[in-house]
Enzyme design. Structure first.
Site, PDB file in Angstrom:
ATOM      1  N   SER A 114     101.606  96.558   9.951  1.00 21.35           N
ATOM      2  CA  SER A 114     100.393  96.406  10.763  1.00 21.35           C
ATOM      3  C   SER A 114      99.700  97.744  10.984  1.00 21.35           C
ATOM      4  O   SER A 114      98.464  97.828  10.937  1.00 21.35           O
ATOM      5  CB  SER A 114     100.737  95.755  12.108  1.00 21.35           C
ATOM      6  OG  SER A 114     101.459  96.627  12.961  1.00 21.35           O
TER       7      SER A 114
ATOM      8  N   GLY B 162      96.358  97.908  30.582  1.00 24.02           N
ATOM      9  CA  GLY B 162      97.064  97.585  31.814  1.00 24.02           C
ATOM     10  C   GLY B 162      98.316  98.408  32.037  1.00 24.02           C
ATOM     11  O   GLY B 162      98.884  98.391  33.137  1.00 24.02           O
TER      12      GLY B 162
ATOM     13  N   TYR C  17     105.809  95.953  12.071  1.00 26.03           N
ATOM     14  CA  TYR C  17     105.000  96.930  12.807  1.00 26.03           C
ATOM     15  C   TYR C  17     104.447  97.983  11.852  1.00 26.03           C
ATOM     16  O   TYR C  17     103.269  98.343  11.923  1.00 26.03           O
ATOM     17  CB  TYR C  17     105.874  97.577  13.878  1.00 26.03           C
ATOM     18  CG  TYR C  17     105.179  98.574  14.776  1.00 26.03           C
ATOM     19  CD1 TYR C  17     104.480  98.146  15.907  1.00 26.03           C
ATOM     20  CD2 TYR C  17     105.248  99.940  14.524  1.00 26.03           C
ATOM     21  CE1 TYR C  17     103.851  99.060  16.747  1.00 26.03           C
ATOM     22  CE2 TYR C  17     104.627 100.859  15.356  1.00 26.03           C
ATOM     23  CZ  TYR C  17     103.931 100.418  16.465  1.00 26.03           C
ATOM     24  OH  TYR C  17     103.315 101.322  17.298  1.00 26.03           O
TER      25      TYR C  17
END
Length: 257
Positions: free
Chosen positions: A156, A11, A153
């Site tokens: 991950s 998006g 982060y």
């Protein structure tokens, strides 16, 4: 014969650029995002000279049932040739102050989401006999720990790199390639937030942080989402059919390994 790619987190930002470039390269694109309005707007703006009919659908990448529904629907109606797992989030907080809630959310979207969507896509490809392609968005933070205020982060994205290799190894027997891209300092809405966060944490201004990032990039500019998208387009192409298990750096030299 047209090919179809699903792009998550499309998006805005990198995902939107990937969808845009894929459409320009004559892919039918299924734009997915947790924000359906954003996904719909992106799909409506994609080039479609061949009348392929780009689509938009809502997808929460942490929901296995929803991911499977999207993958199976596309595989059965259009043929699932490629899946791009791009959705991700970040928070900038000193390691000592990272909350477990933020850690869990980061891991759920950035790593578990890649696992859930990769599994759904691969199952659909295997079931329908497609020798497809999966590409994951990692980060140069997935190759190093020298990234301040982003410990969750970093964890991950290291996980995404390792998961990509594991997926590539097991899915090779089905003719499915799996790779990831490792962007650097990309000019996106997420980066704008990070500029403000890092400036506050360092006690300086966003412009000075931005210049620091540019100075850390040998090619001398902030990365644009299209820089990532062009690399993904290569990995989706037939030119990359003998590449699998790779974490391809696309960061202007900000980190070299």
């Amino acid at each position: 014969m047209s090919k179809t790619v699903v792009v998550t987190g499309a998006g805005s930002g990198i995902g939107k650029a990937i969808a845009t470039v894929a459409a320009q390269r004559d892919w039918r694109v299924v734009v997915t995002d947790i924000d359906l309005d954003a996904a719909t707007a992106v799909a409506a703006g994609l080039d479609d000279p061949a009348g392929l009919g780009h689509e938009a659908t809502q997808l929460d990448v942490t929901d296995p049932a929803q991911a499977a529904m999207v993958a199976d629907d596309i595989a059965d109606r259009l043929g699932l040739d490629a899946w791009m797992s791009n959705a991700g989030i970040s928070f900038m907080v000193p390691f000592l102050d990272v909350s477990l809630d933020n850690y869990d959310l980061t891991m759920d979207i950035n790593l578990k989401g890649v696992f859930i969507c990769g599994q759904a896509a691969a199952r659909a490809m295997v079931r329908t006999g497609r020798r497809g392609t999966i590409v994951n968005t990692a980060s140069m933070a997935g190759k190093q720990g020298r990234v301040p205020y982003l410990s969750d982060y970093v964890a991950s994205k290291h996980g995404v790199v390792g998961l990509t290799q594991a997926m590539a190894y097991e899915l090779a027997e089905h003719g499915i390639t799996v790779n990831c891209v490792c962007p650097g300092f990309v000019a996106t809405p997420m980066q704008s937030r990070e500029l403000d966060w890092e400036a506050q944490l360092r006690g300086t201004t966003p412009d000075k942080v931005k210049q620091m990032w540019i100075d850390d990039t040998p090619l001398g500019r902030l990365q644009q989402p299209e820089d990532v998208a062009y690399t993904v387009a290569f990995l989706l192409s037939d030119d990359a059919r003998f590449i699998t298990g790779e974490a391809l750096a696309v960061n202007g030299g900000a980190y070299m390994d």
